[in-house]
Design a protein around this motif. Structure first.
Motif, PDB file in Angstrom:
ATOM      1  N   GLU A   1       0.422  -1.053  -0.210  1.00 36.95           N
ATOM      2  CA  GLU A   1      -0.282  -0.057   0.150  1.00 36.95           C
ATOM      3  C   GLU A   1       0.911   0.962   0.284  1.00 36.95           C
ATOM      4  OE1 GLU A   1      -3.302   0.581  -0.491  1.00 36.95           O
ATOM      5  OE2 GLU A   1      -3.877  -1.613  -0.970  1.00 36.95           O
ATOM      6  N   TYR A   2       2.400   0.733   0.776  1.00 41.11           N
ATOM      7  CA  TYR A   2       2.730   2.681   1.067  1.00 41.11           C
ATOM      8  C   TYR A   2       3.722   2.244   0.010  1.00 41.11           C
ATOM      9  CZ  TYR A   2      -0.666   3.911   4.209  1.00 41.11           C
ATOM     10  OH  TYR A   2      -1.654   4.576   5.160  1.00 41.11           O
ATOM     11  N   ASN A   3       4.130   1.263  -0.505  1.00 41.19           N
ATOM     12  CA  ASN A   3       5.919   1.684  -1.304  1.00 41.19           C
ATOM     13  C   ASN A   3       5.098   1.829  -2.798  1.00 41.19           C
ATOM     14  OD1 ASN A   3       7.574   0.824  -2.605  1.00 41.19           O
ATOM     15  ND2 ASN A   3       8.383  -0.714  -2.053  1.00 41.19           N
ATOM     16  N   ASN A   4       5.121   2.844  -3.221  1.00 40.45           N
ATOM     17  CA  ASN A   4       4.825   3.706  -4.571  1.00 40.45           C
ATOM     18  C   ASN A   4       6.032   3.266  -5.678  1.00 40.45           C
ATOM     19  OD1 ASN A   4       2.363   5.110  -3.967  1.00 40.45           O
ATOM     20  ND2 ASN A   4       3.303   6.209  -2.605  1.00 40.45           N
ATOM     21  N   ARG A   5       7.023   3.369  -5.025  1.00 38.51           N
ATOM     22  CA  ARG A   5       7.556   2.777  -6.149  1.00 38.51           C
ATOM     23  C   ARG A   5       7.780   1.560  -7.324  1.00 38.51           C
ATOM     24  NH1 ARG A   5      13.241   6.230  -6.429  1.00 38.51           N
ATOM     25  NH2 ARG A   5      11.950   8.078  -5.823  1.00 38.51           N
ATOM     26  N   ALA A   6       6.851   0.950  -5.962  1.00 41.85           N
ATOM     27  CA  ALA A   6       6.396  -0.600  -6.305  1.00 41.85           C
ATOM     28  C   ALA A   6       5.523  -0.472  -6.740  1.00 41.85           C
ATOM     29  CB  ALA A   6       6.832  -1.561  -5.034  1.00 41.85           C
ATOM     30  N   ALA A   7       4.617  -0.070  -6.484  1.00 45.34           N
ATOM     31  CA  ALA A   7       3.494   0.122  -6.764  1.00 45.34           C
ATOM     32  C   ALA A   7       3.341   0.580  -8.360  1.00 45.34           C
ATOM     33  CB  ALA A   7       2.974   0.610  -5.879  1.00 45.34           C
ATOM     34  N   VAL A   8       4.049   1.488  -8.662  1.00 48.61           N
ATOM     35  CA  VAL A   8       4.257   1.788 -10.076  1.00 48.61           C
ATOM     36  C   VAL A   8       5.229   1.437 -10.677  1.00 48.61           C
ATOM     37  CG1 VAL A   8       4.032   4.349 -11.684  1.00 48.61           C
ATOM     38  CG2 VAL A   8       2.672   4.010  -9.559  1.00 48.61           C
ATOM     39  N   PRO A   9       5.581   0.494 -11.961  1.00 50.26           N
ATOM     40  CA  PRO A   9       6.753   0.236 -12.476  1.00 50.26           C
ATOM     41  C   PRO A   9       7.011   1.082 -13.025  1.00 50.26           C
ATOM     42  CG  PRO A   9       4.878  -1.576 -12.092  1.00 50.26           C
ATOM     43  CD  PRO A   9       3.973  -0.666 -11.643  1.00 50.26           C
ATOM     44  N   ASP A  10       6.075   1.454 -13.756  1.00 43.69           N
ATOM     45  CA  ASP A  10       6.690   2.857 -14.839  1.00 43.69           C
ATOM     46  C   ASP A  10       7.525   4.254 -14.080  1.00 43.69           C
ATOM     47  OD1 ASP A  10       4.385   3.157 -15.070  1.00 43.69           O
ATOM     48  OD2 ASP A  10       4.312   4.261 -16.343  1.00 43.69           O
ATOM     49  N   HIS A  11       7.055   3.901 -12.357  1.00 46.93           N
ATOM     50  CA  HIS A  11       7.454   5.532 -12.476  1.00 46.93           C
ATOM     51  C   HIS A  11       9.350   6.224 -12.763  1.00 46.93           C
ATOM     52  CE1 HIS A  11       9.982   2.682  -9.494  1.00 46.93           C
ATOM     53  NE2 HIS A  11      10.515   3.324  -9.393  1.00 46.93           N
TER      54      HIS A  11
END
Length: 268
Positions: free
Chosen positions: A11-21
């Motif tokens: 829920e909080y690891n945004n870089r993992a949640a959005v692979p194309d960051h």
């Protein structure tokens, strides 16, 4: 959430949640360099540290100033990544200040909050008025802190973090080193709400990408509901089709609703 345990890391690891960051962040950097070439900022030290410096993009000498506080979980990035948002505000006659600040684990989160106090105070000293403060992610947290303390005329928190306790069991806390006591003490959801009897503004917008994780959407909605129920003029908005990184895209468009809202607050 009854009957289900949230995966707080997911829920909080945004870089993992959005692979194309990395693609989005590469665009930030390129657009920032292009903006600085056209609108060279003035570097203003607001403290003694190497990172205690802000970029000031001036629209005109007496223009209102908006202060943007960058994200990165209080442990990454600096002011140079976000120069690309300046042209949209300059077009509306609003100056933009973008401070860097020290990062965890080199300093504690409480120190960062103190640095932002100093940065906002410098803008107030220069202009004679409290600025509107807006920020992304960790910067949304800092913006809410400044509003609570009466240092901002209004705050816009984009994908903000207002309750830090859920971060404790995640990998993000390796640098933050929060325990339950410190997390509670530094969570603006527990801070005094700004009201008409105290100096400063009483407007808080909580904006989030509709495609962000459920916890980021919940944090913004809950903060707006909590402070709104205590007399603050709050507004919650989930922007369709945007994730934790692309939620900043509207800041590059001078005609976007988000830019126009911040300009309205800055000129109020």
């Amino acid at each position: 959430m009854a009957g289900k345990t949230l995966d707080l890391e997911a829920e909080y690891n945004n870089r993992a949640a959005v692979p194309d960051h990395p693609v989005v962040m590469t665009r930030w950097k390129a657009d920032a360099e292009a903006a600085r070439a056209v609108h060279p900022p003035t570097a203003l030290p607001y403290g003694r540290g190497e990172r205690e410096v802000m970029d000031l993009f001036e629209a005109e000498p007496d223009a209102p100033v908006a202060v943007f506080l960058h994200g990165g979980y209080w442990q990454a990035l600096d002011r140079s990544w976000f120069s690309w948002i300046a042209p949209a505000f300059l077009k509306h006659g609003v100056s933009l200040a973008v401070p860097s600040y020290d990062l965890c684990p080199d300093v504690r989160l409480g120190r960062i909050i103190g640095e932002i106090r100093d940065a906002v105070a410098l803008i107030r000293t220069r202009t004679g008025r409290r600025p509107v403060v807006f920020g992304h992610s960790a910067g949304g947290h800092l913006a809410a802190c400044m509003l609570s303390e009466g240092r901002a005329s209004a705050a816009v928190a984009i994908s903000g973090l207002f309750d830090l306790e859920p971060l404790i069991p995640t990998s993000l806390n390796a640098a933050l080193r929060l325990d339950a006591r410190e997390a509670a003490a530094l969570s603006p959801v527990h801070w005094p709400v700004p009201n008409g009897s105290t100096p400063g503004g009483t407007v808080l917008d909580c904006v989030v990408g509709a495609d962000e994780t459920s916890e980021f959407v919940r944090q913004s909605r809950d903060m707006a509901d909590d402070w709104g129920g205590k007399g603050v003029e709050t507004r919650f908005e989930a922007l369709p089709g945007l994730n934790h990184f692309t939620v900043l895209d509207p800041l590059g468009d001078p005609e976007s609703g988000l830019v126009k809202r911040i300009v309205e607050l800055a000129k109020a």
